[in-house]
Enzyme design. Sequence first.
Site, PDB file in Angstrom:
ATOM      1  N   ARG A  35       0.821  -1.216   0.000  1.00 30.15           N
ATOM      2  CA  ARG A  35       0.000   0.000   0.000  1.00 30.15           C
ATOM      3  C   ARG A  35       0.854   1.265   0.000  1.00 30.15           C
ATOM      4  O   ARG A  35       0.453   2.274  -0.581  1.00 30.15           O
ATOM      5  CB  ARG A  35      -0.945  -0.002   1.201  1.00 30.15           C
ATOM      6  N   LYS A 199     -21.300 -15.207   0.270  1.00 28.16           N
ATOM      7  CA  LYS A 199     -22.732 -14.991   0.490  1.00 28.16           C
ATOM      8  C   LYS A 199     -23.425 -14.235  -0.637  1.00 28.16           C
ATOM      9  O   LYS A 199     -22.904 -13.239  -1.125  1.00 28.16           O
ATOM     10  CB  LYS A 199     -22.924 -14.175   1.763  1.00 28.16           C
ATOM     11  N   GLY A 354     -11.663  -8.217  -1.904  1.00 31.50           N
ATOM     12  CA  GLY A 354     -10.464  -8.516  -1.121  1.00 31.50           C
ATOM     13  C   GLY A 354      -9.932  -9.910  -1.337  1.00 31.50           C
ATOM     14  O   GLY A 354      -8.753 -10.101  -1.660  1.00 31.50           O
ATOM     15  N   GLY A 377     -13.892  -3.707   0.012  1.00 28.67           N
ATOM     16  CA  GLY A 377     -15.232  -3.169   0.248  1.00 28.67           C
ATOM     17  C   GLY A 377     -15.569  -2.015  -0.681  1.00 28.67           C
ATOM     18  O   GLY A 377     -16.685  -1.912  -1.185  1.00 28.67           O
TER      19      GLY A 377
HETATM   20  P1  ADP Z   1     -14.342 -11.185  -1.953  1.00 30.54           P
HETATM   21  O1  ADP Z   1     -13.572 -10.756  -0.723  1.00 30.54           O
HETATM   22  O2  ADP Z   1     -13.459 -11.395  -3.136  1.00 30.54           O
HETATM   23  O3  ADP Z   1     -15.509 -10.273  -2.220  1.00 30.54           O
HETATM   24  P2  ADP Z   1     -15.931 -13.052  -0.407  1.00 30.54           P
HETATM   25  O4  ADP Z   1     -15.438 -12.432   0.860  1.00 30.54           O
HETATM   26  O5  ADP Z   1     -17.335 -12.848  -0.778  1.00 30.54           O
HETATM   27  O6  ADP Z   1     -14.966 -12.639  -1.622  1.00 30.54           O
HETATM   28  O7  ADP Z   1     -15.751 -14.645  -0.314  1.00 30.54           O
HETATM   29  C1  ADP Z   1     -14.530 -15.280  -0.097  1.00 30.54           C
HETATM   30  C2  ADP Z   1     -14.686 -16.510   0.750  1.00 30.54           C
HETATM   31  O8  ADP Z   1     -15.669 -17.380   0.226  1.00 30.54           O
HETATM   32  C3  ADP Z   1     -13.414 -17.302   0.810  1.00 30.54           C
HETATM   33  O9  ADP Z   1     -12.960 -17.339   2.149  1.00 30.54           O
HETATM   34  C4  ADP Z   1     -13.803 -18.689   0.323  1.00 30.54           C
HETATM   35  O10 ADP Z   1     -13.207 -19.734   1.067  1.00 30.54           O
HETATM   36  C5  ADP Z   1     -15.288 -18.704   0.526  1.00 30.54           C
HETATM   37  N1  ADP Z   1     -15.936 -19.671  -0.360  1.00 30.54           N
HETATM   38  C6  ADP Z   1     -16.012 -19.649  -1.696  1.00 30.54           C
HETATM   39  N2  ADP Z   1     -16.656 -20.721  -2.178  1.00 30.54           N
HETATM   40  C7  ADP Z   1     -17.027 -21.457  -1.117  1.00 30.54           C
HETATM   41  C8  ADP Z   1     -17.736 -22.689  -0.950  1.00 30.54           C
HETATM   42  N3  ADP Z   1     -18.207 -23.368  -2.013  1.00 30.54           N
HETATM   43  N4  ADP Z   1     -17.941 -23.135   0.306  1.00 30.54           N
HETATM   44  C9  ADP Z   1     -17.486 -22.453   1.373  1.00 30.54           C
HETATM   45  N5  ADP Z   1     -16.804 -21.297   1.284  1.00 30.54           N
HETATM   46  C10 ADP Z   1     -16.564 -20.795   0.050  1.00 30.54           C
HETATM   47 MG    MG Z   2     -13.949 -11.013   1.391  1.00 34.43          MG
END
Ligand code: ADP
Ligand code: MG
Length: 397
Positions: A35, A199, A354, A377
Amino acid sequence: MIRYIDDLQLTGKRVFIRVDFNVPLEGRRVTDDTRIREALPTIRRALEMGGKVILASHLGRPKGADPKLSTVLVAEKLAELLGGKHEVIHADDCVGDNVKKQVNDLKAGQVLLLENLRFHKEEEANDEAFSRELAALADVYVNDAFGTAHRAHASTAGMVPFVKEKAAGFLMRKEIEYLGDKVLRNPQKPFVAILGGSKVSDKIKVIESLLPKVDALLVGGAMAYTFLKAQGIEVGKSRVEEGDKLALAAKLLDTAKRLKTPLVLPIDHIVCADPDGKGPVQETPDQVVPADMMGLDIGPKTRAMYTQRIRDAKTVIWNGPMGRFEVDKFAEGTRSVAAAMSINKDAVTVIGGGDSAAAVEQMGYADKMSHVSTGGGASLEFLEGQPLPGIKALETK
Ligand code: ADP
Ligand code: MG
């Protein structure tokens, strides 16, 4: 309209740059200086243009002043990264008479790094008096902290109207150019979005914002199982959001149908009874997850299908891993999406989020993408299509 640092005259002016120096610390060590390095082009340019540079950032989540979260270590690291060419002075507060004096004594070529903004609760409260105190230090306000642009804090929004001139830094410009112009406003078609992660509920607004714009929306990650279950498909023990989230997933599927935008779900999975991969790992022949199993990654047929879609695209935006990529056995889906994006040299390829950014970094594909957003975020909120307070504050008529 937003002006950029290059559009301004900085000679002799006090240039307050809001940077994102929220770096990981271990004891007395900065363990990742990414960063700080990302802010260097803006800092260097301000110095070259003859500005007196004042830098401000938050660091961690202190409750009041906390020596463990002082920016003093960051000042040392910054001096090192500037190659010893510029003196970096550390101020032991971010407001007050002492800081004012330090600012007045600043000579061209010197940099003053203020103490952690969040040592004052007024920063996050976006307090007006505090905002005015920060503003009193500056002739010019520059924001290069995209990672906190989704927060209306004193240093990202509150102080801005009280400074004469304002502009975005280079890092902020790159984020706006890619996420804003090349993805949301003027995407080259075909435009494909890939959404995954944990989610559906985290990503509802992103899905709603992207559906009318994209030619296809590919879904992976745990999120896919809420969509599958909403269609009555057996998902075993996969991570699913129950209740009203199922109805919401069904509604999003309806919206996609109405818009005639394919919302594509996995057609096969990598499954295991244990989320950490202890025990046998299997590929499913179709969309159904066996009753005692969890879907933990997209399967080979889905990988091939998504790869094809990505190869044919001219714009690709990706947020959220395709599986539990932290476990190697479940990383292939995420890796294949990253690989397909990295190979498509005709497309604008952008990563926001992230964990997705971390995955791409870790797998060695980051420098093959058009842009990997520096704000988790913030990038998500940007893709939701709502103006970020830190960017809105920079707008001039
Ligand atoms: P980002 O930070 O890129 O927006 P998220 O925070 O929404 O992504 O999601 C990332 C998390 O989702 C990771 O820790 C990953 O392990 C989890 N994940 C992805 N697919 C699955 C799955 N099929 N079952 C359980 N956890 C999952
Ligand atoms: Mg995340």
